[in-house]
Scaffold this motif. Structure first.
Motif, PDB file in Angstrom:
ATOM      1  N   TYR A 171       4.131   1.128  -2.756  1.00 34.37           N
ATOM      2  CA  TYR A 171       3.058   1.599  -3.702  1.00 34.37           C
ATOM      3  C   TYR A 171       3.211   0.489  -4.974  1.00 34.37           C
ATOM      4  N   HIS A 222       0.807  -1.286   0.071  1.00 37.95           N
ATOM      5  CA  HIS A 222      -0.102   0.148   0.069  1.00 37.95           C
ATOM      6  C   HIS A 222       0.878   1.313  -0.119  1.00 37.95           C
ATOM      7  N   ARG A 236      -2.772   3.283  -4.769  1.00 37.59           N
ATOM      8  CA  ARG A 236      -1.976   2.201  -3.721  1.00 37.59           C
ATOM      9  C   ARG A 236      -2.687   1.140  -3.547  1.00 37.59           C
ATOM     10  N   PRO A 288       2.161   9.998  -1.004  1.00 37.01           N
ATOM     11  CA  PRO A 288       0.951   9.040  -1.618  1.00 37.01           C
ATOM     12  C   PRO A 288      -0.273   9.867  -2.447  1.00 37.01           C
TER      13      PRO A 288
END
Length: 486
Positions: free
Chosen positions: A364, A353, A400, A395
């Motif tokens: 990622y 994630h 993600r 982010p």
């Protein structure tokens, strides 16, 4: 002319290794496409397309027996997507149809082997419904199967996995309530544990999560991803470790401790040393960047070592001898959230994630690990398939990855909660991603290395410069030697 042939082989290898590994379109153009919010980089030999967009934080995903893709939209409920399939990556979803609404449903989802029962979880409980796959709807109200799972704060996902090896065994993972949760020191709380419950003989009284069930492991900070190896029946989880880490007065959280893949034994009664034991949290953790750890004598990648200041009862010796070490360790803060095996157990796919508490973003990505996995000391176990091309934008401008699901054709689907998208991953050669050889078409480059580490990707042959392997050289030389030189 042998020297010329050799020179041509070298030049060919250099040209191949210099090619970009970024791509986001299929080998065959689709009649219609959905533009990704943030175009990913894709390993050579693979392609991805967006299947659905504008979803509300999609997390857990699963296919029903009629080919509908069920999606948990975090904080909203469970919805169904009907797919238009033109082959390969040319798959498009229609508008989502609501199945079960509720703010508490945030991640966990499962279906029975016959497809007639739907399972989902909130922070407090696990529920089931009768389910009609033809209509993609529930045909009963909710039944509470497992209750008293904890407060709706901290790590609130309750991942579900229904064993395909041992009928009726439903695995549930529950994380901690804070970064360093003292409740995890008490096995009776049920905090930071993975358990299995026999739901084939449930009664009108729900199981009590903390008191009932088969304990597979505790001392697991937040094991969001749980998978079952179809070849052996082994249970594995991927764990998110702590966000801030101080050792002997020095903050080393940038690259320690590592995230973990843990082995939890079997559900068929086979005894193992790991099953039901403590995996360290909140006292012991897995090393990733050994060079950054103060007083690191005897520590290597994957070694359990103590947090804080060591004393007579909590020290590195205790952590090594009394806590279960991870089967593999990953870069700190990559945040693995799902693990799915292919159908013959030769590969495990893992979503990372991505970090929030690291100066330089990491993770990622979607990666694969050939199975059986490499030694526990490996820092090059993952092969990256889908990544974000510029991690400095993460982010906020990145995919993600969260949930994974296989369809009946061996295509891999992946949710991205931050972008509200579902992706499909296919192989360019028309083969199945669920193939016995997960590295088909890939140059075996080293990925996921600790700072300053070197080596080859697990399961790959030794590599030349630029990620070109002995196998690549052999193939190129054979090709060049076959050319009609005068």
């Amino acid at each position: 002319m042998a020297w010329l042939k050799g020179l041509l082989a070298v030049l060919y290898i250099a040209r191949v290794s210099a090619q970009s590994s970024t791509a986001s379109t299929t080998a065959t153009a689709c009649s219609s496409t959905i533009a990704p919010r943030h175009a990913p980089s894709v390993a050579p030999g693979y392609s991805v397309q967006v299947v659905a967009s504008n979803l509300r934080d999609p997390r857990g995903i699963i296919f029903d027996s009629s080919g509908h893709l069920l999606v948990v939209q975090q904080g909203y409920g469970i919805s169904s997507l009907s797919l238009t399939d033109d082959g390969g990556a040319c798959v498009r979803a229609g508008q989502p149809t609501d199945i079960v609404l509720g703010e508490g449903f945030n991640h966990g989802i499962e279906l029975s082997a016959d497809g007639s029962t739907l399972y989902a979880s909130s922070p407090e409980a696990v529920y089931s419904w009768d389910y009609d796959a033809n209509e993609a709807r529930n045909t009963s109200g909710p039944r509470e199967l497992i209750g008293q799972m904890g407060d709706a704060n901290g790590h609130v996902t309750r991942t579900l996995l229904l064993s395909r090896q041992v009928e009726g065994m439903l695995l549930v993972s529950r994380g901690s309530m804070s970064n360093l949760d003292p409740a995890a020191l008490d096995i009776s709380t049920g905090v930071s544990t993975i358990k299995a419950f026999n739901i084939s003989n449930v009664t009108s009284t729900p199981y009590n999560f903390a008191q009932d069930g088969l304990l597979l492991g505790w001392g697991l900070r937040n094991s969001v991803g749980v998978g079952e190896d179809p070849a052996t029946g082994g249970i594995y989880s991927v764990e998110n470790s702590v966000d801030n880490f101080v050792r002997d007065g020095e903050n080393i959280h940038q690259n320690n401790p590592g995230e973990e893949m843990n082995f939890h034994g079997y559900l068929n009664g086979t005894e193992t040393d790991e099953q039901g034991e403590n995996y360290g949290y909140p006292s012991c953790y897995a090393a990733w960047d050994v060079s950054a750890i103060p007083n690191n004598e005897g520590i290597e990648v994957g070694t359990q070592f103590a947090i804080g200041d060591q004393n007579s009862t909590l020290n590195d010796t205790f952590c090594r001898e009394d806590r279960v070490p991870p089967r593999l360790t990953f870069q700190a803060h990559t945040a693995p959230l799902d693990i799915k095996f292919n159908s013959n157990g030769s590969a495990a796919w893992i979503t990372f994630h991505g970090s929030w508490n690291r100066d330089d973003p990491t993770g990622y990505k979607l990666s694969v690990i050939p199975f059986p996995p490499p030694p526990s000391t490996s820092n090059t176990s993952t092969i990256d398939i889908l990544t974000n091309p510029d991690l400095s934008k993460c982010p906020y401008e990145c995919i993600r990855p969260v949930g994974l699901a296989w369809d009946s054709q061996g295509r891999l689907f992946m949710s991205s909660d931050a972008t509200g998208e579902i992706y499909v991953i296919v192989r360019n050669d028309g083969g199945s991603v669920d193939d016995a050889s997960p590295t088909s078409g890939l140059p075996p480059t080293s990925t996921g290395s600790a700072p300053g580490a070197s080596g080859t990707t697990a399961g790959a042959e030794p590599a030349f410069g630029g990620g070109v392997s002995v196998r690549d050289v052999t193939a190129v030389v054979a090709f060049v030697m076959a050319l009609p030189f005068a």
